[in-house]
Design a protein around this motif. Structure first.
Motif, PDB file in Angstrom:
ATOM      1  N   ARG A 186      -6.358 -21.169  -0.568  1.00 18.69           N
ATOM      2  CA  ARG A 186      -5.191 -22.015  -0.494  1.00 18.69           C
ATOM      3  C   ARG A 186      -3.301 -21.313  -1.131  1.00 18.69           C
ATOM      4  N   SER A 187      -3.878 -20.308  -1.229  1.00 13.89           N
ATOM      5  CA  SER A 187      -2.848 -19.445  -1.397  1.00 13.89           C
ATOM      6  C   SER A 187      -1.589 -19.115  -0.848  1.00 13.89           C
ATOM      7  N   VAL A 188      -2.344 -19.375   0.823  1.00 14.75           N
ATOM      8  CA  VAL A 188      -1.288 -18.938   2.423  1.00 14.75           C
ATOM      9  C   VAL A 188       0.033 -20.314   1.862  1.00 14.75           C
ATOM     10  N   LEU A 225       0.243  -6.829  -1.027  1.00 13.13           N
ATOM     11  CA  LEU A 225      -1.070  -6.419  -1.722  1.00 13.13           C
ATOM     12  C   LEU A 225      -1.630  -6.947  -2.565  1.00 13.13           C
ATOM     13  N   GLY A 226      -2.495  -6.930  -2.578  1.00 14.61           N
ATOM     14  CA  GLY A 226      -3.620  -7.723  -3.478  1.00 14.61           C
ATOM     15  C   GLY A 226      -4.114  -8.841  -2.618  1.00 14.61           C
ATOM     16  N   ALA A 227      -4.693  -8.398  -1.228  1.00 19.18           N
ATOM     17  CA  ALA A 227      -4.361  -9.487  -0.769  1.00 19.18           C
ATOM     18  C   ALA A 227      -6.388 -10.466  -0.055  1.00 19.18           C
ATOM     19  N   ALA A 228      -6.734  -9.252  -0.292  1.00 23.76           N
ATOM     20  CA  ALA A 228      -8.613 -10.738  -0.523  1.00 23.76           C
ATOM     21  C   ALA A 228      -7.975 -11.735  -1.007  1.00 23.76           C
ATOM     22  N   PRO A 229      -8.335 -12.934  -0.358  1.00 23.95           N
ATOM     23  CA  PRO A 229      -9.786 -13.068   0.363  1.00 23.95           C
ATOM     24  C   PRO A 229      -8.791 -13.091   1.625  1.00 23.95           C
ATOM     25  N   GLY A 230      -7.335 -13.087   1.955  1.00 23.90           N
ATOM     26  CA  GLY A 230      -6.710 -12.094   3.232  1.00 23.90           C
ATOM     27  C   GLY A 230      -5.897 -13.451   3.851  1.00 23.90           C
ATOM     28  N   GLY A 231      -5.336 -15.062   3.110  1.00 24.21           N
ATOM     29  CA  GLY A 231      -4.921 -15.702   3.818  1.00 24.21           C
ATOM     30  C   GLY A 231      -3.942 -15.726   3.960  1.00 24.21           C
ATOM     31  N   TRP A 232      -2.544 -14.288   3.050  1.00 28.37           N
ATOM     32  CA  TRP A 232      -1.074 -13.825   2.979  1.00 28.37           C
ATOM     33  C   TRP A 232      -1.282 -12.983   4.412  1.00 28.37           C
ATOM     34  N   SER A 233      -2.107 -12.740   4.497  1.00 31.23           N
ATOM     35  CA  SER A 233      -2.185 -11.362   5.727  1.00 31.23           C
ATOM     36  C   SER A 233      -2.171 -12.217   6.876  1.00 31.23           C
ATOM     37  N   SER A 269       3.959  -9.175  -2.602  1.00 28.07           N
ATOM     38  CA  SER A 269       2.081  -8.825  -3.861  1.00 28.07           C
ATOM     39  C   SER A 269       1.656 -10.152  -4.391  1.00 28.07           C
ATOM     40  N   ASP A 270       0.652 -10.657  -3.908  1.00 25.94           N
ATOM     41  CA  ASP A 270       0.002 -11.809  -4.771  1.00 25.94           C
ATOM     42  C   ASP A 270      -0.883 -10.907  -6.028  1.00 25.94           C
ATOM     43  N   MET A 271      -0.647  -9.447  -6.226  1.00 21.63           N
ATOM     44  CA  MET A 271      -2.056  -9.065  -7.171  1.00 21.63           C
ATOM     45  C   MET A 271      -2.357  -9.921  -7.936  1.00 21.63           C
ATOM     46  N   SER A 272      -3.137  -9.773  -8.837  1.00 16.95           N
ATOM     47  CA  SER A 272      -3.405 -10.050 -10.207  1.00 16.95           C
ATOM     48  C   SER A 272      -4.775  -9.520 -10.832  1.00 16.95           C
ATOM     49  N   PRO A 273      -4.194  -8.596 -11.565  1.00 16.36           N
ATOM     50  CA  PRO A 273      -4.636  -7.893 -12.809  1.00 16.36           C
ATOM     51  C   PRO A 273      -5.451  -8.399 -13.425  1.00 16.36           C
ATOM     52  N   VAL A 291      -3.611  -4.975   1.632  1.00 14.83           N
ATOM     53  CA  VAL A 291      -4.690  -3.066   0.736  1.00 14.83           C
ATOM     54  C   VAL A 291      -5.559  -4.421  -0.796  1.00 14.83           C
ATOM     55  N   ASP A 292      -6.471  -4.179  -0.716  1.00 17.44           N
ATOM     56  CA  ASP A 292      -6.399  -4.862  -2.052  1.00 17.44           C
ATOM     57  C   ASP A 292      -8.206  -3.802  -2.981  1.00 17.44           C
ATOM     58  N   LEU A 293      -8.187  -3.887  -4.145  1.00 16.68           N
ATOM     59  CA  LEU A 293      -9.181  -3.377  -4.760  1.00 16.68           C
ATOM     60  C   LEU A 293     -10.689  -4.201  -3.603  1.00 16.68           C
ATOM     61  N   LEU A 294     -11.163  -5.048  -3.679  1.00 19.12           N
ATOM     62  CA  LEU A 294     -11.612  -5.526  -3.339  1.00 19.12           C
ATOM     63  C   LEU A 294     -12.271  -5.636  -1.508  1.00 19.12           C
ATOM     64  N   GLN A 328      -8.846  -0.902   1.843  1.00 20.87           N
ATOM     65  CA  GLN A 328      -9.679  -0.988   0.103  1.00 20.87           C
ATOM     66  C   GLN A 328      -9.040  -0.355  -1.132  1.00 20.87           C
ATOM     67  N   GLY A 329      -8.086  -0.201  -2.137  1.00 18.75           N
ATOM     68  CA  GLY A 329      -8.338   0.281  -2.480  1.00 18.75           C
ATOM     69  C   GLY A 329      -7.349  -0.346  -4.201  1.00 18.75           C
ATOM     70  N   ASP A 330      -6.619   1.039  -5.019  1.00 20.70           N
ATOM     71  CA  ASP A 330      -6.169   0.614  -6.070  1.00 20.70           C
ATOM     72  C   ASP A 330      -4.791   0.982  -5.091  1.00 20.70           C
ATOM     73  N   PHE A 331      -3.930  -0.746  -5.774  1.00 18.91           N
ATOM     74  CA  PHE A 331      -2.368   0.420  -5.106  1.00 18.91           C
ATOM     75  C   PHE A 331      -2.000   0.925  -6.234  1.00 18.91           C
ATOM     76  N   THR A 332      -2.051   0.756  -7.514  1.00 19.80           N
ATOM     77  CA  THR A 332      -1.476   1.916  -8.196  1.00 19.80           C
ATOM     78  C   THR A 332      -1.788   3.034  -8.397  1.00 19.80           C
TER      79      THR A 332
HETATM   80  C1  LIG Z   1      -5.000 -13.845  -6.177  1.00 25.07           C
HETATM   81  S1  LIG Z   1      -5.697 -12.884  -5.279  1.00 25.07           S
HETATM   82  C2  LIG Z   1      -4.653 -12.813  -4.035  1.00 25.07           C
HETATM   83  C3  LIG Z   1      -4.781 -14.154  -2.963  1.00 25.07           C
HETATM   84  C4  LIG Z   1      -4.372 -13.977  -1.605  1.00 25.07           C
HETATM   85  N1  LIG Z   1      -3.015 -13.074  -1.223  1.00 25.07           N
HETATM   86  C5  LIG Z   1      -5.214 -14.587  -0.249  1.00 25.07           C
HETATM   87  O1  LIG Z   1      -4.172 -15.583   0.165  1.00 25.07           O
HETATM   88  O2  LIG Z   1      -5.531 -14.038  -0.416  1.00 25.07           O
HETATM   89  C6  LIG Z   1      -5.130 -11.685  -6.394  1.00 25.07           C
HETATM   90  C7  LIG Z   1      -5.820 -10.476  -5.623  1.00 25.07           C
HETATM   91  O3  LIG Z   1      -5.522  -8.431  -6.098  1.00 25.07           O
HETATM   92  C8  LIG Z   1      -6.417  -7.949  -6.187  1.00 25.07           C
HETATM   93  N2  LIG Z   1      -5.438  -6.590  -6.964  1.00 25.07           N
HETATM   94  C9  LIG Z   1      -5.047  -7.311  -8.361  1.00 25.07           C
HETATM   95  N3  LIG Z   1      -4.631  -5.077  -8.847  1.00 25.07           N
HETATM   96  C10 LIG Z   1      -5.358  -4.978  -7.283  1.00 25.07           C
HETATM   97  C11 LIG Z   1      -4.808  -3.697  -8.372  1.00 25.07           C
HETATM   98  N4  LIG Z   1      -4.745  -2.932  -8.720  1.00 25.07           N
HETATM   99  N5  LIG Z   1      -4.143  -3.286  -5.840  1.00 25.07           N
HETATM  100  C12 LIG Z   1      -4.798  -3.293  -4.773  1.00 25.07           C
HETATM  101  N6  LIG Z   1      -5.736  -5.481  -5.052  1.00 25.07           N
HETATM  102  C13 LIG Z   1      -5.364  -5.501  -6.589  1.00 25.07           C
HETATM  103  C14 LIG Z   1      -7.930  -8.486  -6.407  1.00 25.07           C
HETATM  104  O4  LIG Z   1      -8.765  -7.695  -6.158  1.00 25.07           O
HETATM  105  C15 LIG Z   1      -7.289 -10.004  -5.778  1.00 25.07           C
HETATM  106  O5  LIG Z   1      -8.219  -9.705  -4.626  1.00 25.07           O
END
Ligand SMILES: C[S@@+](CC[C@H](N)C(=O)[O-])C[C@H]1O[C@@H](n2cnc3c(N)ncnc32)[C@H](O)[C@@H]1O
Length: 215
Positions: A34-36, A58-66, A123-127, A82-85, A97-101
């Motif tokens: 829904r974040s799209v 950044l923080g792209a999973a599951p992929g709505g924005w991308s 960036s939609d990254m949520s730690p 880019v995403d951890l998942l 796939q990886g930690d952007f930091t």
């Molecule tokens: C709210 S979701 C993003 C939803 C995405 N914008 C979409 O439309 O599908 C936040 C994402 O940030 C990722 N995330 C958090 N910290 C991160 C990091 N350091 N590096 C990469 N991804 C990270 C999480 O794994 C999670 O998938």
């Protein structure tokens, strides 16, 4: 937590999902999240995305924005998610796939750019939230500092960042950091962002720094 409490929590979550008009609309349009609608609102209002843009999500999973960005680009444009998942492939999106930091992940992004600079960093990254305020604020700051350092290497002069932040004590410090690098910084609460959520988006436009590295 007991199993019955867990069950009633997940029932409440799925009821809320089914009632939410943005969730229903995202499903109808084939988006993964829904974040799209948060991004599409900002894009419409501020004319964020141009067909030839080079963009990182950044923080792209599951992929709505991308997926949304991919539909807005021509074949001259580029989107890297880019995403951890792990993310399922999306047509037109490069996935890392990886930690952007981590510097190694930032190097991978730079390699994918083939010497081009970015027009837009999303960036939609949520730690993960620990619940301990000082730890959570430090994590939120670390992410924003990483984004700003990454901008020094990759963002075009006059480029843009749209980044998610959470209201809290580190908020004004982060806003100031962006204020030093960008001509204009605005705080946005898109209609699709739940009113009970502390999330807001910071839109920083007009990057004033010339990138230090360009391969
Ligand atoms: C709210 S979701 C993003 C939803 C995405 N914008 C979409 O439309 O599908 C936040 C994402 O940030 C990722 N995330 C958090 N910290 C991160 C990091 N350091 N590096 C990469 N991804 C990270 C999480 O794994 C999670 O998938």
């Amino acid at each position: 937590m007991s199993r019955s409490r867990n069950k009633s929590k997940s029932r409440a979550w799925s009821n809320r999902q089914n009632r939410d008009r943005y969730v229903r609309e995202a499903r109808t349009l084939g988006y993964r999240a829904r974040s799209v609608f948060k991004l599409s609102e900002v894009d419409r209002k501020y004319r964020l995305i141009k067909p030839s843009h080079q963009i990182v999500d950044l923080g792209a999973a599951p992929g709505g924005w991308s997926k949304y960005v991919a539909t807005r680009l021509s074949d001259r444009g580029r989107i890297i998610g880019v995403d951890l998942l792990e993310m399922k492939p999306i047509h037109g999106v490069g996935i890392i796939q990886g930690d952007f930091t981590q510097p190694s992940v930032q190097e991978q992004i730079i390699d994918c750019l083939d010497g081009q600079l970015l027009d837009l960093v999303l960036s939609d990254m949520s730690p993960n939230i620990s619940g301990i305020a000082t730890i959570d604020q430090a994590k939120a700051e670390e992410i924003q500092v990483s984004i700003l350092e990454f901008c020094c290497m990759t963002l075009k002069s006059s480029g843009t960042v749209l980044t998610k932040l959470f209201a809290g004590s580190s908020f004004s410090g982060i806003q100031q950091m962006y204020g030093m690098g960008f001509a204009q910084v605005s705080v946005i609460k898109p209609a699709a962002s739940r009113s009970e959520s502390r999330e807001v988006y910071l839109l920083a436009r007009g990057y004033r720094i010339r990138p230090q590295r360009h391969r």
